[in-house]
Design an enzyme around this catalytic site. Structure first.
Site, PDB file in Angstrom:
ATOM      1  CB  SER A 180     -18.421   5.941  10.687  1.00  0.00           C
ATOM      2  OG  SER A 180     -18.750   4.701  10.105  1.00  0.00           O
ATOM      3  CE1 TYR A 184     -14.150   6.759   7.919  1.00  0.00           C
ATOM      4  CE2 TYR A 184     -15.528   4.861   8.422  1.00  0.00           C
ATOM      5  CZ  TYR A 184     -15.399   6.172   8.006  1.00  0.00           C
ATOM      6  OH  TYR A 184     -16.520   6.899   7.672  1.00  0.00           O
ATOM      7  CB  ALA A 220      -8.166   3.500  15.203  1.00  0.00           C
TER       8      ALA A 220
HETATM    9  N1  NAP Z   1     -21.081   8.180   3.156  1.00  0.00           N
HETATM   10  C1  NAP Z   1     -21.217   7.341   4.156  1.00  0.00           C
HETATM   11  O1  NAP Z   1     -21.880   6.273   4.046  1.00  0.00           O
HETATM   12  C2  NAP Z   1     -20.602   7.658   5.489  1.00  0.00           C
HETATM   13  C3  NAP Z   1     -20.912   6.825   6.572  1.00  0.00           C
HETATM   14  C4  NAP Z   1     -20.375   7.110   7.824  1.00  0.00           C
HETATM   15  C5  NAP Z   1     -19.534   8.206   7.978  1.00  0.00           C
HETATM   16  N2  NAP Z   1     -19.230   8.997   6.908  1.00  0.00           N
HETATM   17  C6  NAP Z   1     -18.356  10.143   7.154  1.00  0.00           C
HETATM   18  O2  NAP Z   1     -18.955  11.310   6.629  1.00  0.00           O
HETATM   19  C7  NAP Z   1     -17.953  12.235   6.218  1.00  0.00           C
HETATM   20  C8  NAP Z   1     -18.242  12.699   4.788  1.00  0.00           C
HETATM   21  O3  NAP Z   1     -18.239  11.578   3.913  1.00  0.00           O
HETATM   22  P1  NAP Z   1     -18.933  11.636   2.474  1.00  0.00           P
HETATM   23  O4  NAP Z   1     -19.422  10.283   2.175  1.00  0.00           O
HETATM   24  O5  NAP Z   1     -19.828  12.803   2.406  1.00  0.00           O
HETATM   25  O6  NAP Z   1     -17.628  11.890   1.542  1.00  0.00           O
HETATM   26  P2  NAP Z   1     -17.430  12.683   0.158  1.00  0.00           P
HETATM   27  O7  NAP Z   1     -18.713  12.812  -0.591  1.00  0.00           O
HETATM   28  O8  NAP Z   1     -16.284  12.001  -0.516  1.00  0.00           O
HETATM   29  O9  NAP Z   1     -16.984  14.157   0.614  1.00  0.00           O
HETATM   30  C9  NAP Z   1     -15.773  14.344   1.292  1.00  0.00           C
HETATM   31  C10 NAP Z   1     -15.494  15.824   1.411  1.00  0.00           C
HETATM   32  O10 NAP Z   1     -14.322  15.986   2.230  1.00  0.00           O
HETATM   33  C11 NAP Z   1     -13.308  16.663   1.498  1.00  0.00           C
HETATM   34  N3  NAP Z   1     -12.017  16.091   1.894  1.00  0.00           N
HETATM   35  C12 NAP Z   1     -11.625  14.797   1.798  1.00  0.00           C
HETATM   36  N4  NAP Z   1     -10.370  14.648   2.275  1.00  0.00           N
HETATM   37  C13 NAP Z   1      -9.968  15.886   2.677  1.00  0.00           C
HETATM   38  C14 NAP Z   1      -8.781  16.403   3.214  1.00  0.00           C
HETATM   39  N5  NAP Z   1      -7.699  15.643   3.482  1.00  0.00           N
HETATM   40  N6  NAP Z   1      -8.712  17.738   3.500  1.00  0.00           N
HETATM   41  C15 NAP Z   1      -9.764  18.535   3.248  1.00  0.00           C
HETATM   42  N7  NAP Z   1     -10.913  18.111   2.732  1.00  0.00           N
HETATM   43  C16 NAP Z   1     -11.016  16.800   2.436  1.00  0.00           C
HETATM   44  C17 NAP Z   1     -13.629  16.440   0.027  1.00  0.00           C
HETATM   45  O11 NAP Z   1     -13.038  17.440  -0.803  1.00  0.00           O
HETATM   46  P3  NAP Z   1     -12.769  17.113  -2.385  1.00  0.00           P
HETATM   47  O12 NAP Z   1     -14.142  16.878  -2.994  1.00  0.00           O
HETATM   48  O13 NAP Z   1     -12.072  18.314  -2.897  1.00  0.00           O
HETATM   49  O14 NAP Z   1     -11.921  15.864  -2.390  1.00  0.00           O
HETATM   50  C18 NAP Z   1     -15.159  16.510   0.078  1.00  0.00           C
HETATM   51  O15 NAP Z   1     -15.581  17.865   0.131  1.00  0.00           O
HETATM   52  C19 NAP Z   1     -16.603  11.522   6.383  1.00  0.00           C
HETATM   53  O16 NAP Z   1     -16.031  11.917   7.605  1.00  0.00           O
HETATM   54  C20 NAP Z   1     -17.003  10.048   6.439  1.00  0.00           C
HETATM   55  O17 NAP Z   1     -16.069   9.292   7.186  1.00  0.00           O
HETATM   56  C21 NAP Z   1     -19.737   8.741   5.673  1.00  0.00           C
END
Ligand code: NAP
Length: 260
Positions: A146, A159, A161
């Site tokens: 990120s 986050y 870290a």
């Molecule tokens: N969206 C942004 O703006 C953004 C920006 C920078 C980085 N990121 C990074 O991108 C990645 C995905 O984010 P996203 O926005 O796509 O999130 P999201 O839509 O909330 O999707 C998260 C996914 O991870 C699964 N998950 C969450 N915690 C888990 C755990 N402890 N064990 C196993 N599975 C888990 C969830 O399963 P369930 O649906 O069953 O809970 C879901 O499938 C993350 O690493 C986040 O830090 C996102």
């Protein structure tokens, strides 16, 4: 049972939602897909059905496995390998959620849990997947970082870290395995419209009265499939000379226009 599909298998953690699902949509025409999730079975089923509708030839399966420690990672790896009768040669570490809180007075267990999810799990899955990649002399590991790894935001000590650690892990592992045809890269998205950021996206759009350009130069929030397109490129043969890098995808947000 011997796997009859000549396609490589991609394991995408968090592949049923948001960025992970955007990646699955871009990889679906070329790869078999194992998508993991934590608890939202309805969303996971919907993701599988949607992929099968859009890509009738795709071989896709969903796996419910909360990922908190090494044993969880091992369970997921074993069940995926056994289901597809082959190991994943592409690993995308995207699972995880936010646990924002101001550090002073915070719950320390939350910090430890977040570091496990966002840093230790990607390390564990990489460790598990590397043996087969080493034998195949091909592998792609893509870690979702990120821009918060480099740009401070109040409430995100844990986050920042974890993601900075993930970028360090990415570079060092890339160095160790490059000679085996395995590339390791990180992606650092800015604000992408997903279930995780839904509320924040609404706030950013409202706060700016439509002038989102003052924060994000391209003038809009990113889409999961845009991250997916970058992952698709990093999985292919045309990217075999790109390793150990952090690829920022943020609409120019981190360029830091001092006048805005
Ligand atoms: N969206 C942004 O703006 C953004 C920006 C920078 C980085 N990121 C990074 O991108 C990645 C995905 O984010 P996203 O926005 O796509 O999130 P999201 O839509 O909330 O999707 C998260 C996914 O991870 C699964 N998950 C969450 N915690 C888990 C755990 N402890 N064990 C196993 N599975 C888990 C969830 O399963 P369930 O649906 O069953 O809970 C879901 O499938 C993350 O690493 C986040 O830090 C996102």
């Amino acid at each position: 049972m011997i796997d009859a599909s000549p396609k490589k298998l991609a394991l995408i953690t968090g592949g049923t939602s948001g960025i992970g699902f955007g990646i699955a949509c871009k990889l679906a025409p070329k790869y078999d897909l194992a998508l993991s999730f934590a608890s939202n079975t309805e969303k996971a089923n919907h993701a599988k059905i949607e992929l099968q509708k859009q890509f009738p030839n795709v071989k896709v399966e969903i796996f419910q496995q909360p990922l908190n420690d090494y044993n969880d990672a091992k369970n997921l790896y074993d069940i995926v390998k056994s289901h597809f009768q082959k190991p994943p040669l592409i690993l995308v570490n995207s699972a995880g959620k936010l646990r924002d809180q101001i550090f002073l007075g915070s719950n320390f267990q939350d910090h430890q849990n977040l570091i496990q999810e966002h840093l230790v799990i990607p390390m564990a899955l990489s460790h598990l997947c590397l043996k087969a990649m080493n034998v195949a002399k091909y592998g792609r590991i893509i870690n979702m970082s990120s821009i918060s790894a480099r740009f401070a935001k109040r409430g995100q000590t844990n986050y920042a870290a974890a993601k900075a650690g993930l970028e360090g892990f990415t570079k060092t592992l890339a160095l160790e395995v490059a000679h085996r045809g395995i590339t390791v890269n990180a992606i650092a998205p800015g604000l992408i419209d997903t279930p995780m950021t839904q509320e924040f996206v609404k706030k950013v759009e409202a706060d700016n009265n439509g002038n989102i350009r003052s924060k994000i130069p391209v003038g809009r929030v990113g889409r999961p499939e845009e991250v997916g397109a970058l992952v698709e490129f990093l999985c292919g043969n045309n990217s075999s000379y790109i390793t150990g890098q952090v690829h920022t995808i943020d609409g120019g947000r981190s360029l830091g226009d001092p006048l805005s």
